[in-house]
Design a protein around this motif. Structure first.
Motif, PDB file in Angstrom:
ATOM      1  N   LYS A  21       0.832  -1.206   0.000  1.00 56.83           N
ATOM      2  CA  LYS A  21       0.000   0.000   0.000  1.00 56.83           C
ATOM      3  C   LYS A  21       0.865   1.255   0.000  1.00 56.83           C
ATOM      4  O   LYS A  21       0.578   2.227  -0.711  1.00 56.83           O
ATOM      5  N   LYS A  22       1.927   1.213   0.793  1.00 61.37           N
ATOM      6  CA  LYS A  22       2.870   2.338   0.840  1.00 61.37           C
ATOM      7  C   LYS A  22       3.559   2.504  -0.507  1.00 61.37           C
ATOM      8  O   LYS A  22       3.714   3.629  -1.022  1.00 61.37           O
TER       9      LYS A  22
ATOM     10  N   LEU B 126       0.695   6.313  -6.677  1.00 61.03           N
ATOM     11  CA  LEU B 126       0.098   5.977  -7.974  1.00 61.03           C
ATOM     12  C   LEU B 126      -1.426   5.955  -7.903  1.00 61.03           C
ATOM     13  O   LEU B 126      -2.086   5.290  -8.696  1.00 61.03           O
ATOM     14  N   GLN B 127      -1.991   6.700  -6.971  1.00 63.33           N
ATOM     15  CA  GLN B 127      -3.426   6.624  -6.710  1.00 63.33           C
ATOM     16  C   GLN B 127      -4.287   7.049  -7.898  1.00 63.33           C
ATOM     17  O   GLN B 127      -5.441   6.630  -8.012  1.00 63.33           O
TER      18      GLN B 127
ATOM     19  N   PRO C  95      -2.487   5.741 -21.475  1.00 61.57           N
ATOM     20  CA  PRO C  95      -2.649   6.822 -20.501  1.00 61.57           C
ATOM     21  C   PRO C  95      -3.147   6.319 -19.145  1.00 61.57           C
ATOM     22  O   PRO C  95      -3.969   5.400 -19.065  1.00 61.57           O
ATOM     23  N   ASN C  96      -2.585   6.913 -18.082  1.00 59.74           N
ATOM     24  CA  ASN C  96      -3.015   6.636 -16.712  1.00 59.74           C
ATOM     25  C   ASN C  96      -2.889   5.161 -16.308  1.00 59.74           C
ATOM     26  O   ASN C  96      -3.668   4.655 -15.504  1.00 59.74           O
ATOM     27  N   LEU C  97      -1.890   4.482 -16.880  1.00 57.37           N
ATOM     28  CA  LEU C  97      -1.643   3.085 -16.526  1.00 57.37           C
ATOM     29  C   LEU C  97      -0.202   2.935 -16.055  1.00 57.37           C
ATOM     30  O   LEU C  97       0.727   3.414 -16.714  1.00 57.37           O
TER      31      LEU C  97
ATOM     32  N   TYR D 231      -4.187  -5.586  -4.765  1.00 59.55           N
ATOM     33  CA  TYR D 231      -4.468  -4.151  -4.849  1.00 59.55           C
ATOM     34  C   TYR D 231      -4.337  -3.571  -6.252  1.00 59.55           C
ATOM     35  O   TYR D 231      -4.400  -2.358  -6.434  1.00 59.55           O
ATOM     36  N   CYS D 232      -4.164  -4.423  -7.260  1.00 61.52           N
ATOM     37  CA  CYS D 232      -4.034  -3.916  -8.629  1.00 61.52           C
ATOM     38  C   CYS D 232      -5.406  -3.787  -9.286  1.00 61.52           C
ATOM     39  O   CYS D 232      -6.448  -4.115  -8.702  1.00 61.52           O
TER      40      CYS D 232
END
Length: 347
Positions: A184-185, A190-191, A225-227, A264-265
């Motif tokens: 998570k850290k 990359l939120q 984009p955004n990946l 978490y992906c």
């Protein structure tokens, strides 16, 4: 001669009858090679525990990490292909009312038979063994050649009068919370991006992508984009893959870091079935590539079906010519674009 030796090892004078009223302690044989097999079998203890059974898992040391944190497992016995004196002593002291072997006859059946003879369970349950191998008291005749391997456990549960449909069988993964905290850290900056986990190598060469394919897939991912894409797998294989602005190589070596990354992906790309099964466990959108292998002992069992993703979010691509290296990246890209559009539409 191998079958004759196996017969000699398996011989017992009298088979016992299955009496469910006398079964309290169950031992599950989970000694196949890969972590993927351990992930698949992880769902069985939870179901059996719910019905009041004491559960022991018999496993290889390399797979034990999948079971050690599982609260539904009462005891884990790690064994090696050469049994040590301490392992033999442990097997001899094990109390076992029912020994379950969910696998067909394999190259290591002689080794499993040795362990059964040390344990001396009151009743043994096997799958598809000829009846002249007398080590198993009950034998399930399983001919679901194109069904997912989890269907085997439905047959086993039915034998114990536990009625369950295949879609009710779920993998059950536990691991220490410290791995979640660190991942998570790691992902916190990359939120605003979708996280893609890319596993380009399998345990065999024919099921792995070529360097050229990996380069093309990384280019597709890095220009989306955004990946942000994280490459996972054997460090000896992935460490030489060049990183880009939006593509990094996972340098956290413990397997549980990979588990947490998948947890978490947002999507997964994999040629390796252990990663496929983890994606299933967390219901992650997946593109998987298979290579048309068959069971080495009984080729009627086709691995494209037996080890398929087996959930609605899992896309399976069958590579031509029985190797992932023959997959046209255009085919991959079409599925990749469709999957991304599907994820974005849900958001």
């Amino acid at each position: 001669m191998k079958d004759l030796k196996l017969f000699m090892r398996s011989f017992k004078f009298k088979r016992s009858k299955l009496d469910l009223s006398k079964i309290k302690k169950i031992t599950i044989q989970s000694c196949k090679n890969g972590l993927g097999d351990a992930i698949i079998i992880s769902g069985l203890p939870k179901i059996l525990k719910k019905h009041g059974y004491h559960i022991t898992i018999l496993t290889l040391e390399s797979n034990a990490l999948i079971f050690k944190e599982n609260p539904n497992i009462d005891e884990i016995i790690c064994v090696g292909r050469t049994l040590s004196s301490s392992q033999i002593k442990k097997l001899k002291s094990l109390e076992c009312d029912l020994f379950i072997d969910p696998n067909n006859k394999t190259s290591y059946s002689d080794w499993v038979f040795k362990m059964i003879r040390y344990i001396k369970p009151h009743h043994t349950l096997g799958m598809n063994y000829p009846k002249f191998f007398r080590i198993y008291d009950s034998i399930i005749d399983y001919k679901e050649y194109r069904s997912h391997i989890s269907k085997r456990f439905i047959y086993i549960l039915n034998k114990l009068n536990i009625n369950l449909s295949e879609d009710q069988y779920h993998y059950d993964i536990y691991y220490p919370n410290e791995y979640d905290i660190e991942i998570k850290k790691f992902l916190s900056h990359l939120q605003n991006k979708l996280i893609c986990i890319f596993n380009p190598f399998a345990s065999s060469e024919k099921r792995s992508f070529s360097n050229n394919q990996i380069e093309k897939i990384i280019k597709i991912c890095s220009t989306t984009p955004n990946l942000f894409t994280i490459i996972v797998g054997d460090m000896n294989k992935i460490s030489s893959i060049p990183e880009t602005k939006n593509v990094s190589v996972n340098k956290l070596e413990h397997f549980f870091y990979t588990v947490a990354l998948i947890k978490y992906c947002d999507l997964v790309i994999s040629v390796d079935t252990s990663i496929v099964h983890l994606a299933n466990a967390y219901n992650k959108p997946l593109i998987s590539v298979y290579s048309s292998e068959v069971d080495s002992i009984n080729p009627k069992y086709e691995n494209n079906y037996v080890y398929k993703p087996n959930y609605n979010n899992g896309i399976q691509i069958i590579a031509p010519g029985k190797t992932a290296k023959n997959l046209d990246i255009k085919v991959f890209n079409e599925q990749f674009v469709n999957l991304l559009n599907s994820i974005k539409s849900e958001d």
